[in-house]
Scaffold this motif. Sequence first.
Motif, PDB file in Angstrom:
ATOM      1  N   LEU A   9       1.925   1.774  -3.554  1.00  0.00           N
ATOM      2  CA  LEU A   9       0.836   2.266  -4.396  1.00  0.00           C
ATOM      3  C   LEU A   9       0.524   3.736  -4.137  1.00  0.00           C
ATOM      4  O   LEU A   9       0.069   4.447  -5.031  1.00  0.00           O
ATOM      5  CB  LEU A   9      -0.423   1.419  -4.165  1.00  0.00           C
ATOM      6  N   SER A  10       0.770   4.202  -2.906  1.00  0.00           N
ATOM      7  CA  SER A  10       0.424   5.578  -2.547  1.00  0.00           C
ATOM      8  C   SER A  10       1.567   6.558  -2.770  1.00  0.00           C
ATOM      9  O   SER A  10       1.383   7.771  -2.592  1.00  0.00           O
ATOM     10  CB  SER A  10      -0.001   5.636  -1.075  1.00  0.00           C
ATOM     11  N   LEU A  18       0.826  -1.213   0.000  1.00  0.00           N
ATOM     12  CA  LEU A  18       0.000   0.000   0.000  1.00  0.00           C
ATOM     13  C   LEU A  18       0.856   1.257   0.000  1.00  0.00           C
ATOM     14  O   LEU A  18       0.505   2.260  -0.637  1.00  0.00           O
ATOM     15  CB  LEU A  18      -0.932  -0.009   1.209  1.00  0.00           C
ATOM     16  N   HIS A  75      -7.247   9.761  -0.497  1.00  0.00           N
ATOM     17  CA  HIS A  75      -6.159   8.794  -0.639  1.00  0.00           C
ATOM     18  C   HIS A  75      -6.648   7.376  -0.366  1.00  0.00           C
ATOM     19  O   HIS A  75      -6.291   6.433  -1.087  1.00  0.00           O
ATOM     20  CB  HIS A  75      -5.013   9.142   0.317  1.00  0.00           C
ATOM     21  N   THR A 127      -7.058  -0.376  -5.356  1.00  0.00           N
ATOM     22  CA  THR A 127      -6.156  -0.774  -6.439  1.00  0.00           C
ATOM     23  C   THR A 127      -5.230  -1.911  -6.045  1.00  0.00           C
ATOM     24  O   THR A 127      -4.465  -2.399  -6.876  1.00  0.00           O
ATOM     25  CB  THR A 127      -5.308   0.429  -6.895  1.00  0.00           C
ATOM     26  N   VAL A 163      -6.444   4.603  -3.302  1.00  0.00           N
ATOM     27  CA  VAL A 163      -5.303   3.682  -3.250  1.00  0.00           C
ATOM     28  C   VAL A 163      -5.719   2.268  -2.876  1.00  0.00           C
ATOM     29  O   VAL A 163      -5.370   1.294  -3.557  1.00  0.00           O
ATOM     30  CB  VAL A 163      -4.233   4.201  -2.259  1.00  0.00           C
TER      31      VAL A 163
END
Length: 721
Positions: free
Chosen positions: A528-529, A525, A595, A602, A599
Amino acid sequence: MSRALLLSIRFHDGRYHGTGDWPPAPARLFQALVAGTAKGSELSDTDKAALEWLETLEAPVIAAPAVRAGRAFKSFVPNNDLDKYGGDVRKINKIRTPKTIHSHIFNVEIPLLFIWKFTGNVSAENYAQTICRIAERLYQLGRGVDMAWTWAEILDAGEIAPRLARHGGVVYRPSQNGTGKALLCPKKGSLASLKERYDADRTRFTSVKQGRKIQQIFSQSPKPRFATVAYATPSRRFLFEIRAATSESFAPWPSERVTGLVLNVRDKAVSRLKEALPEAAGTIDRVLIGRNATEADKAARVRILPLPSIGHNHADHAVRRVLIDVPSNCPLRADDIGWAFSGLTETHPTTGEILWNLIRSEEHGMLEHYGIDDKEQHGFRVWRTVTPVALPVMRTGRETTGAKRVAGEAKAARAVMQALRHIGVSVPVASIRVQREPFDRNGARAEEFAMPERYVTRGLHHVEIAFSQAVRGPLVIGNGRYLGLGLMAPRKDVSHDALAFSIASRTNIATTDSALLLHAVRRALMALSEDKQGRVPRLFSGHEPDGAPAGSGRHEHIFLATDDTDEDGRIDRLIVAAPWACDRTTQGSREDRTHFDGVVPTLTSVRAGPLGVLTLGPAYALATGDPLVGPSRVWESRTLYRPTRHTGRSKRTDAFVVQDIISECERRGLPKPEAELLELNIGPNCGLAARVRLRFAVAVEGPVMLGRDSHKGGGLFGAVG
């Protein structure tokens, strides 16, 4: 004076094999005109000037016959690369390549129309006359087998609407908001780019001598330059009201009986249409009933949508309006279908008294509640069912009651994804929530819509879908979408504060490996962020921008947990919860909520070191009734609770743990509970871990994640009863 250039095209056969979707793009017609009038590589000055004028006009309106998709097949053909083998035809087998060909089948008697508007003046009229002469030289449109011919006319702009009305096909208009089918259109410079491509094709192979060998070098020809234009093909919609025969008031129909209403009005409309159009009886059966319909007919089927009254808390969900949605590709005229439904009546079976009429409605305010906007300027991300979705009935195994519900909802969520594919919705799904209970206070439970001969209780579900992008209505999904079920209404963008991901059973990860898995999930995570500067939001990292641990004293980063729903010692799903979902005293900034929504959904796979690469199912929201959501007055530990403080040597450990968890609940904004210690483990250095039962005076909604390691999967509670 506004004028129009109309090109009418007819095909030799009622089939089109050109690449791309239907209808043929204006750019393809432009290329066909160039090919028809050019002599080798040369164009006359007059023709060149006219074609350059045509490419400066706005994108044309297109009218095309309704089509059905034919069966695709592969044809193995030479790919025109024999030059690289020295032109030796004996080596032609080395350059054969498969080409998949899709045919579009249509009524050969209906022409294909392209209409360009232009301002009438002497030079424009001369150019248009030249295009008319060029059009007579067109000999094919599409592949070599798509033989066609055309004729052209110059009309006053006022003649366009009557010609389109008489055409009876599907009208494609350039979309003002950029939504719709994307087609290539000529633009300024398109003709010059075609000339460049033609010249480059003639010299794409060059010979270079390297020592005693001569090597051929291939050069890719430049692509032609065209503009991409979105074409809108909106459905024709007819809205009717169910009015009492003896007064002007509505005659409400129970929403639980929408299928019966659809069958009633559909069969009456079919009878009326067959009486008026006996030669089209087979087509009427296909597009209205689905009888003898194939997969290719689905896009042309008429949808009959009873609309329950919604829009405010006191709306009773009774059906007072019926929407007839006629797709643009329907082979029957939309006006004929609207006429067939207009004025339909329902009579008493014994007395013959007229009970209600279908009256054409001019008030379209209810359509807004279903995301149906005539201008189609916007859409919505979150959609919820008003009538439940009919999904295939799937086995859920022999789990316990709570685990069985969780497993069933996970399978239903996968079925919802399949249902979206069936109706052609390709927008990525952020989360899916499945439940039996209605989303509105006056809605009906899913099982109340069951019909033994059609839909069983286990296959009916209320569904909430959050898309990653806005989707326009009407949105109707599932096996009952032609019979009034699966009708969805939009909601304003909402944040799903706790998401779950299913883990395939074959992954077989033990619950003892939760810490290792959750560490990998947090890192995934964070990746991804990460923004373009490599910065990770505190929401996912738990650290300040300078790298120091977040020291505000509040819970400002995500909570992670694993769940063993069937209690077999293996992890079945992964939970990602926002801080404001587990700590009621934390609101969460708009940026953090954005956010989280952007995020977390996904996340599709996790590289977990020795555990391997995990493929996750689509994210779905934890629904009411889920063991981790409740609501419930009684909650029990699913993972060990670790106190937030260290106990002193003189204190009783059991009393200390009880007091600590009560204080922790109050800090998290929960009511003060009664805590019952079920199990207490004392580890090295007086480390404590306990299983606890909490009893609240009122029902509490989850997720409930408490204690020192609650961000890492500890202190997870489940609802009891």
